[in-house]
Design a protein around this motif. Sequence first.
Motif, PDB file in Angstrom:
ATOM      1  N   LYS A 317       0.683  -1.364   0.091  1.00  0.00           N
ATOM      2  CA  LYS A 317      -0.076  -0.113  -0.035  1.00  0.00           C
ATOM      3  C   LYS A 317       0.802   1.106   0.006  1.00  0.00           C
ATOM      4  CE  LYS A 317      -3.947  -2.303   0.690  1.00  0.00           C
ATOM      5  NZ  LYS A 317      -3.405  -3.419   0.305  1.00  0.00           N
ATOM      6  N   VAL A 318       0.470   2.411  -0.473  1.00  0.00           N
ATOM      7  CA  VAL A 318       1.129   3.576  -0.667  1.00  0.00           C
ATOM      8  C   VAL A 318       0.577   4.262   0.371  1.00  0.00           C
ATOM      9  CG1 VAL A 318       1.733   5.536  -2.056  1.00  0.00           C
ATOM     10  CG2 VAL A 318       1.734   3.352  -3.199  1.00  0.00           C
ATOM     11  N   GLY A 319       1.621   4.985   1.308  1.00  0.00           N
ATOM     12  CA  GLY A 319       1.014   5.984   2.238  1.00  0.00           C
ATOM     13  C   GLY A 319       0.421   5.374   3.581  1.00  0.00           C
ATOM     14  N   ASP A 320       0.427   4.112   3.921  1.00  0.00           N
ATOM     15  CA  ASP A 320      -0.324   3.723   5.029  1.00  0.00           C
ATOM     16  C   ASP A 320       0.807   3.829   6.231  1.00  0.00           C
ATOM     17  OD1 ASP A 320      -2.507   2.859   3.843  1.00  0.00           O
ATOM     18  OD2 ASP A 320      -2.327   0.619   4.402  1.00  0.00           O
ATOM     19  N   VAL A 321       0.196   4.354   7.255  1.00  0.00           N
ATOM     20  CA  VAL A 321       1.081   4.653   8.367  1.00  0.00           C
ATOM     21  C   VAL A 321       0.558   4.321   9.647  1.00  0.00           C
ATOM     22  CG1 VAL A 321       2.549   6.714   7.551  1.00  0.00           C
ATOM     23  CG2 VAL A 321       0.137   6.935   8.543  1.00  0.00           C
ATOM     24  N   ILE A 322       1.183   3.840  10.490  1.00  0.00           N
ATOM     25  CA  ILE A 322       0.713   3.189  12.046  1.00  0.00           C
ATOM     26  C   ILE A 322       1.517   4.193  13.093  1.00  0.00           C
ATOM     27  CG2 ILE A 322      -0.084   1.067  11.482  1.00  0.00           C
ATOM     28  CD1 ILE A 322       2.877   0.391  12.776  1.00  0.00           C
ATOM     29  N   THR A 323       1.173   4.299  14.252  1.00  0.00           N
ATOM     30  CA  THR A 323       1.679   5.136  15.139  1.00  0.00           C
ATOM     31  C   THR A 323       2.422   3.954  16.243  1.00  0.00           C
ATOM     32  OG1 THR A 323      -0.294   6.242  15.281  1.00  0.00           O
ATOM     33  CG2 THR A 323       1.143   6.883  16.860  1.00  0.00           C
ATOM     34  N   ASN A 324       3.724   4.448  16.318  1.00  0.00           N
ATOM     35  CA  ASN A 324       4.385   3.007  17.140  1.00  0.00           C
ATOM     36  C   ASN A 324       4.436   3.711  18.448  1.00  0.00           C
ATOM     37  OD1 ASN A 324       6.157   5.421  17.687  1.00  0.00           O
ATOM     38  ND2 ASN A 324       7.913   4.589  16.417  1.00  0.00           N
ATOM     39  N   GLU A 325       5.106   2.884  19.234  1.00  0.00           N
ATOM     40  CA  GLU A 325       5.034   2.933  20.788  1.00  0.00           C
ATOM     41  C   GLU A 325       5.587   4.242  21.360  1.00  0.00           C
ATOM     42  OE1 GLU A 325       7.811   0.159  20.735  1.00  0.00           O
ATOM     43  OE2 GLU A 325       6.268  -0.793  19.391  1.00  0.00           O
ATOM     44  N   ASP A 326       6.486   5.048  20.567  1.00  0.00           N
ATOM     45  CA  ASP A 326       6.804   6.448  20.916  1.00  0.00           C
ATOM     46  C   ASP A 326       5.729   7.437  20.414  1.00  0.00           C
ATOM     47  OD1 ASP A 326       8.818   4.787  21.588  1.00  0.00           O
ATOM     48  OD2 ASP A 326      10.029   5.389  19.772  1.00  0.00           O
ATOM     49  N   GLY A 327       4.721   6.884  19.756  1.00  0.00           N
ATOM     50  CA  GLY A 327       3.679   8.010  19.251  1.00  0.00           C
ATOM     51  C   GLY A 327       3.956   8.444  18.275  1.00  0.00           C
ATOM     52  N   LYS A 328       4.871   8.053  17.416  1.00  0.00           N
ATOM     53  CA  LYS A 328       5.548   8.349  16.206  1.00  0.00           C
ATOM     54  C   LYS A 328       4.909   7.613  15.226  1.00  0.00           C
ATOM     55  CE  LYS A 328      10.356   9.870  16.153  1.00  0.00           C
ATOM     56  NZ  LYS A 328      11.748   9.264  15.870  1.00  0.00           N
ATOM     57  N   ALA A 332       3.403   1.744   7.841  1.00  0.00           N
ATOM     58  CA  ALA A 332       2.703   0.692   8.283  1.00  0.00           C
ATOM     59  C   ALA A 332       3.510  -0.570   7.606  1.00  0.00           C
ATOM     60  CB  ALA A 332       1.313   0.545   7.923  1.00  0.00           C
ATOM     61  N   PRO A 333       3.282  -1.766   8.271  1.00  0.00           N
ATOM     62  CA  PRO A 333       4.050  -3.057   7.721  1.00  0.00           C
ATOM     63  C   PRO A 333       3.136  -3.272   6.439  1.00  0.00           C
ATOM     64  CG  PRO A 333       3.410  -3.212  10.135  1.00  0.00           C
ATOM     65  CD  PRO A 333       2.889  -2.100   9.585  1.00  0.00           C
ATOM     66  N   GLY A 334       3.817  -3.839   5.349  1.00  0.00           N
ATOM     67  CA  GLY A 334       3.151  -4.145   4.152  1.00  0.00           C
ATOM     68  C   GLY A 334       3.025  -2.938   3.267  1.00  0.00           C
ATOM     69  N   SER A 335       3.428  -1.592   3.759  1.00  0.00           N
ATOM     70  CA  SER A 335       3.418  -0.335   2.769  1.00  0.00           C
ATOM     71  C   SER A 335       4.700  -0.490   2.077  1.00  0.00           C
ATOM     72  CB  SER A 335       3.320   0.668   3.535  1.00  0.00           C
ATOM     73  OG  SER A 335       4.662   0.929   4.166  1.00  0.00           O
ATOM     74  N   VAL A 336       4.598   0.377   0.809  1.00  0.00           N
ATOM     75  CA  VAL A 336       5.834   0.417  -0.044  1.00  0.00           C
ATOM     76  C   VAL A 336       6.977   1.114   0.901  1.00  0.00           C
ATOM     77  CG1 VAL A 336       6.521   1.661  -1.881  1.00  0.00           C
ATOM     78  CG2 VAL A 336       4.293   0.798  -2.058  1.00  0.00           C
ATOM     79  N   ALA A 337       6.662   2.146   1.837  1.00  0.00           N
ATOM     80  CA  ALA A 337       7.749   2.675   2.421  1.00  0.00           C
ATOM     81  C   ALA A 337       8.377   1.973   3.261  1.00  0.00           C
ATOM     82  CB  ALA A 337       7.340   3.930   3.129  1.00  0.00           C
ATOM     83  N   ALA A 338       7.675   0.938   3.817  1.00  0.00           N
ATOM     84  CA  ALA A 338       8.294  -0.030   4.824  1.00  0.00           C
ATOM     85  C   ALA A 338       9.326  -0.947   4.241  1.00  0.00           C
ATOM     86  CB  ALA A 338       7.057  -0.761   5.607  1.00  0.00           C
ATOM     87  N   TRP A 339       8.796  -1.391   3.276  1.00  0.00           N
ATOM     88  CA  TRP A 339       9.641  -2.182   2.200  1.00  0.00           C
ATOM     89  C   TRP A 339      10.756  -1.514   1.957  1.00  0.00           C
ATOM     90  CZ3 TRP A 339      10.809  -1.472  -2.999  1.00  0.00           C
ATOM     91  CH2 TRP A 339      12.107  -2.489  -3.374  1.00  0.00           C
ATOM     92  N   ALA A 340      10.743  -0.244   1.292  1.00  0.00           N
ATOM     93  CA  ALA A 340      11.627   0.458   0.838  1.00  0.00           C
ATOM     94  C   ALA A 340      12.786   0.793   1.835  1.00  0.00           C
ATOM     95  CB  ALA A 340      11.027   1.760   0.235  1.00  0.00           C
ATOM     96  N   ASN A 341      12.228   1.149   3.200  1.00  0.00           N
ATOM     97  CA  ASN A 341      13.076   1.436   4.363  1.00  0.00           C
ATOM     98  C   ASN A 341      13.956   0.215   4.485  1.00  0.00           C
ATOM     99  OD1 ASN A 341      12.937   3.956   4.753  1.00  0.00           O
ATOM    100  ND2 ASN A 341      11.098   3.642   6.164  1.00  0.00           N
ATOM    101  N   ALA A 342      13.385  -0.863   4.536  1.00  0.00           N
ATOM    102  CA  ALA A 342      14.195  -2.315   4.806  1.00  0.00           C
ATOM    103  C   ALA A 342      15.118  -2.745   3.808  1.00  0.00           C
ATOM    104  CB  ALA A 342      13.197  -3.418   4.835  1.00  0.00           C
ATOM    105  N   ALA A 343      14.493  -2.313   2.622  1.00  0.00           N
ATOM    106  CA  ALA A 343      15.515  -2.773   1.340  1.00  0.00           C
ATOM    107  C   ALA A 343      16.501  -1.851   1.060  1.00  0.00           C
ATOM    108  CB  ALA A 343      14.553  -3.048   0.097  1.00  0.00           C
ATOM    109  N   GLY A 344      16.632  -0.699   1.632  1.00  0.00           N
ATOM    110  CA  GLY A 344      17.672   0.493   1.464  1.00  0.00           C
ATOM    111  C   GLY A 344      17.334   0.865   0.114  1.00  0.00           C
ATOM    112  N   VAL A 345      16.125   1.094  -0.220  1.00  0.00           N
ATOM    113  CA  VAL A 345      15.766   1.835  -1.699  1.00  0.00           C
ATOM    114  C   VAL A 345      14.970   3.330  -1.237  1.00  0.00           C
ATOM    115  CG1 VAL A 345      14.327   1.667  -3.819  1.00  0.00           C
ATOM    116  CG2 VAL A 345      15.286  -0.294  -2.774  1.00  0.00           C
TER     117      VAL A 345
END
Length: 573
Positions: A317-328, A332-345
């Motif tokens: 999904k594009v743009g899906d976000v979640i709030t983490n324990e720190d309130g940030k 979201a897991p399964g989002s393009v951004a999450a994959w890109a961050n993990a893959a270093g893209v």
Amino acid sequence: MSFVVKVMDNNQKSIIGYVVGGGLKENLRVRLTIPTQQVQEGAFVVIESGSWQFYGLVTDLQLGSTDPRFADEQSETRLPVEMARLLHGQTLYTTLEVLPALMLERGPDISSPEYPEWRASHPEDSHPLPVKTIPPHHAEVRLAEEGDIAEIFGKSEVEGNFVIGYTREQGHPVCINLDKFVQRSAGVFGATGTGKSFLTRLMLAGLIHHNTASVLVFDMHNEYGFDDTASDTHMAVTGLKTKFGTRVRVVALGAGSLIRGLAPDFTLEIDERDIQPGDIEMLMRELNLKETTPTTLDALISEFGRDQWFRAFREMKVGDVITNEDGKKVPAPGSVAAWANAAGVNVMAAEGLRSKMQRVFNLEYICENPAGNGIEEIIKTLEAGQHVVLSFYEHESDLDYLLVSNLLTRRIREAWEKRTNDFRSKGAREPHPLVIVVEEAHKLLNREMAGQTAFSTIAREMRKYYVTLLIIDQRPSQIYDEVMSQLGTRISGWLGDEDDIHSVLSGLAGRDALRGMLARLQPKEEVLLLGWGVPMPLPVQSRRYDNIFWEELLGKSQGKMNRESAIKDLGFD
Ligand SMILES: Nc1ncnc2c1ncn2[C@@H]1O[C@H](COP(=O)(O)OP(=O)(O)OP(=O)(O)O)[C@@H](O)[C@H]1O
Ligand SMILES: [Mg+2]
């Protein structure tokens, strides 16, 4: 006695003039001895000179006079009729410009004493050669007869020779050799409405009937399979399927498609695992992709593999976000951004690509588990020597056309390369030649795409692997020059644009003379035959595509099949 016979011969052979000057580079000049209007630009002429015979094309007609005064004065109103006529004959004349194209050594007259000796030193029948010399002054020039045309373009009764049209003056049949036609890629050009699709139907009918090659048509506008209606005359136009039955299989893109209410032989759905990064990169312009695309695609492939990357990316999904324990807010897991961050893209690049690819993800004919393997089925059909018309049905956008035709062509290329290698190294059966027909070819073969599509590779080198293209286009100037220059046979209808004319003639001898001829063709049903696949350039009136054509091709008893065609029909050849 022999002198009398000779004179009669020459009279019968309609002499139109004699050579008065010119040369190999600047064309020959011929003094016309018959009324000017009886000869037209593009006429095929024969010049006989001793034991040689030259063949050429009239490229211009000019009025001349021995003294400009005779040309300026209207002598016919001032002088008695008879004198004016004599004066005209002596002082005013017409000069033809003739482009010499071929020459043939005929040897001395067959009845002459020198003939046996000449024949003994020339045991093989001579063949027309490109001109390397010229006929002398005063050599006689005549209009070509049916036999001359057959000598150069081939006899229509010989298997593999297909009548494509008729000479404009006398209506003599002109053939194209189908075996030669499929040895290199070919092109049919002309402005809209000049008859490209009709001419292509003729050629395809010839190729199919003579079993010269398998044919795959990317039929963007659903014109070739089933019967159609001509847009200008509203007359019925016979489809290839109608005449060739099971030898031609109509395939429609997308499940459940009907073409003008008729069911195709099967439908083509594409397995999403078949989509490869190259298929997306090829859509650079269409999807307006960024230069970062290959990097993102590489990362997707290394993480998910060639089979799963498409699906994995589609599900992100594009743009899906979640709030983490720190309130940030974090991706979201399964989002393009999450994959890109993990893959270093680069996240922006990945999200941009994902959004732009949405158009591809939306295509209903790309699916997870298609019923049947349409691509395999198409390849098998073609390998068996049968023919496929792939109707794009209502998927007529450029995106559909580019993606599907390139993907399929890539697969075919792999299959034919393999078959050719097996044939060469393992003694397997020789592959059946294949012709891939592409309408609006510039969409796939423009300068930008040329490096990326499977088509340009075919145009450049696939003849070694038995695959060639038949490209059809209104705007040849938009096709990459390197592809244009590889085309063997070129058949062109009227073209108005200078750039288009230039590109159709690229790499051919006598370009300057042919340029005007192209621009002066009739707006319809007249074409100039050009290039390596024809012995010399010649304008012809196109053969008509109608019931008479079908009767001539298939014979009157079209319903009955002979043994040979029944065997072909069943896929054995
Ligand atoms: N060989 C032919 N036999 C019979 N009719 C022809 C022939 N060539 C052209 N025509 C007539 O000319 C019309 C236009 O021909 P066609 O559809 O082949 O043009 P085109 O060059 O393919 O045009 P476009 O680029 O718009 O597709 C046809 O509808 C038909 O009436
Ligand atoms: Mg057309």
